[in-house]
Design an enzyme around this catalytic site. Sequence first.
Site, mmCIF file in Angstrom:
data_model
loop_
_atom_site.group_PDB
_atom_site.id
_atom_site.type_symbol
_atom_site.label_atom_id
_atom_site.label_comp_id
_atom_site.label_asym_id
_atom_site.label_seq_id
_atom_site.Cartn_x
_atom_site.Cartn_y
_atom_site.Cartn_z
ATOM 1 N N LYS A 11 -44.460 17.244 -83.947
ATOM 2 C CA LYS A 11 -45.008 17.075 -85.273
ATOM 3 C C LYS A 11 -46.130 16.117 -85.207
ATOM 4 O O LYS A 11 -46.460 15.471 -84.148
ATOM 5 C CB LYS A 11 -44.248 16.550 -86.200
ATOM 6 C CG LYS A 11 -43.414 15.038 -85.948
ATOM 7 C CD LYS A 11 -44.466 13.911 -86.389
ATOM 8 C CE LYS A 11 -43.749 12.507 -85.935
ATOM 9 N NZ LYS A 11 -44.879 11.382 -85.996
ATOM 10 N N PRO A 99 -46.529 15.124 -75.069
ATOM 11 C CA PRO A 99 -46.888 13.757 -74.347
ATOM 12 C C PRO A 99 -45.693 12.715 -74.822
ATOM 13 O O PRO A 99 -45.452 12.878 -76.045
ATOM 14 C CB PRO A 99 -48.231 13.371 -74.751
ATOM 15 C CG PRO A 99 -48.620 14.418 -75.654
ATOM 16 C CD PRO A 99 -47.680 15.695 -75.607
ATOM 17 N N ALA A 101 -44.138 8.767 -75.989
ATOM 18 C CA ALA A 101 -44.355 7.804 -76.435
ATOM 19 C C ALA A 101 -45.892 8.192 -77.121
ATOM 20 O O ALA A 101 -46.770 7.049 -77.155
ATOM 21 C CB ALA A 101 -44.354 6.578 -75.722
ATOM 22 N N ALA A 102 -45.828 9.130 -77.975
ATOM 23 C CA ALA A 102 -47.359 9.507 -78.368
ATOM 24 C C ALA A 102 -47.438 9.443 -79.883
ATOM 25 O O ALA A 102 -48.762 9.888 -80.291
ATOM 26 C CB ALA A 102 -47.599 10.932 -77.666
ATOM 27 N N GLY A 103 -46.575 9.287 -80.638
ATOM 28 C CA GLY A 103 -46.489 9.534 -82.128
ATOM 29 C C GLY A 103 -46.212 11.035 -82.491
ATOM 30 O O GLY A 103 -46.732 11.266 -83.784
ATOM 31 N N LEU A 104 -45.614 11.838 -81.710
ATOM 32 C CA LEU A 104 -45.763 13.482 -82.036
ATOM 33 C C LEU A 104 -44.256 13.713 -81.999
ATOM 34 O O LEU A 104 -43.865 14.956 -81.965
ATOM 35 C CB LEU A 104 -46.233 14.348 -80.726
ATOM 36 C CG LEU A 104 -47.625 13.846 -80.688
ATOM 37 C CD1 LEU A 104 -48.231 14.808 -79.427
ATOM 38 C CD2 LEU A 104 -48.477 14.245 -81.974
ATOM 39 N N ALA A 105 -43.201 12.862 -81.838
ATOM 40 C CA ALA A 105 -41.929 13.082 -81.997
ATOM 41 C C ALA A 105 -41.245 13.904 -80.899
ATOM 42 O O ALA A 105 -40.299 14.402 -80.997
ATOM 43 C CB ALA A 105 -41.442 13.747 -83.562
ATOM 44 N N GLY A 106 -41.749 13.590 -79.633
ATOM 45 C CA GLY A 106 -41.320 14.420 -78.653
ATOM 46 C C GLY A 106 -40.035 13.973 -78.194
ATOM 47 O O GLY A 106 -39.115 14.844 -77.950
ATOM 48 N N GLY A 107 -39.485 12.817 -78.069
ATOM 49 C CA GLY A 107 -38.275 12.302 -77.925
ATOM 50 C C GLY A 107 -37.352 12.659 -78.915
ATOM 51 O O GLY A 107 -36.176 13.097 -78.504
ATOM 52 N N ASP A 141 -37.161 10.180 -87.333
ATOM 53 C CA ASP A 141 -38.047 11.357 -87.478
ATOM 54 C C ASP A 141 -36.961 12.626 -87.133
ATOM 55 O O ASP A 141 -37.408 13.859 -87.174
ATOM 56 C CB ASP A 141 -38.821 11.373 -86.262
ATOM 57 C CG ASP A 141 -40.065 10.261 -86.397
ATOM 58 O OD1 ASP A 141 -40.272 10.000 -87.595
ATOM 59 O OD2 ASP A 141 -40.820 10.118 -85.527
#
Length: 321
Positions: A11, A99, A101-107, A141
């Site tokens: 996101k 990516p 720890a990027a602010g994209l909610a990957g984790g 998130d």
Amino acid sequence: MKVYRPVVPAKVNLYLEIIGDRPDGFHELATIFQSIDLHDRVTVRSAPSGIIRVRCDHPDVPEDATNLAYRAAALMAERFPAAFSKYGGVDLEIEKRVPVAAGLAGGSANGVAALAGVDLLWELGLTRADLCDLAAELGSDLPFCVLGGTALATGRGELLDPLPDVQGVWTVLGKYRSIGVSTPWAYKTYRDRFGAEYARTAAELKARRQAAKSGEMVQAIARLSKGDRDALPVLAALMRNDFEKVVLPEYPAIATLRDTLAEAAPLGAMMSGSGPTVFALAPSHDEAEAIRDRAQSRLGDQDLDFWIAPFRCSGIGLDPA
Ligand code: C5P
């Protein structure tokens, strides 16, 4: 042996306003999440070993019990002990494309992929609402990652009001490989510097939440969803992320990336979440490529990666296994 590949998109935040403190130590937010067509490849299998195991091809992602996908599978084992003993353990394999720890909610998306994959493996038949409830226990998130599309979130970020689908918008994402921003640090620094501006009373909190819900950006999204392309520059001009006020002064490289992308993109650019990813909006794939090329030639840094991803209208999907 059954194998599932749940697809859970990353996101960006089109709007992120930190409006106050919460008794649980978290922050009250008003944010607009937007799914983008970028996701990791997560494979979920039953493991005869009876244990939960996570493997990931990215060196910065932990494979132990701190991994959100591990925690999600452990939560499922705790909530559905009969299914856990019937089907055995869970094997989770994560190939990172989003990516870290990027602010994209990957984790967070990996956590939701684990919830959805285990639901299928164990034939639990959980609804989206059930998955959202479990997701909220794991992080702020995650419920949005279940729902996907476009949504306004309040509370910690877990109370979702779905907004109409927006199609035909692309993001150009830029991130320095060597820079990561800690989300707890960003919240704490924001509170230290701007806590005096927080809403203090329940009435004030409600008013600020309500202002976001009936705000101009929600109206621009409604216009865009009906095909009114004139609403795209309106939406872009209304983008806001309070975290920029603490992250950009601390990380000059992110500020330069933001300025460069904003110059290269007629619709402007902004940081996503607590960063460090910066994204620009574009009205077409061709325009997105032109923006990336302009920014890349101006910055030309070996440490800088770019991605292009369109807005996406859904959350969890399934790749053929
Ligand atoms: O919920 P999540 O695990 O993503 O939160 C990570 C950290 O970010 C929390 O431990 C907290 O410090 C901070 N946070 C917050 N307010 C929110 C969401 C997160 O203070 N609404």
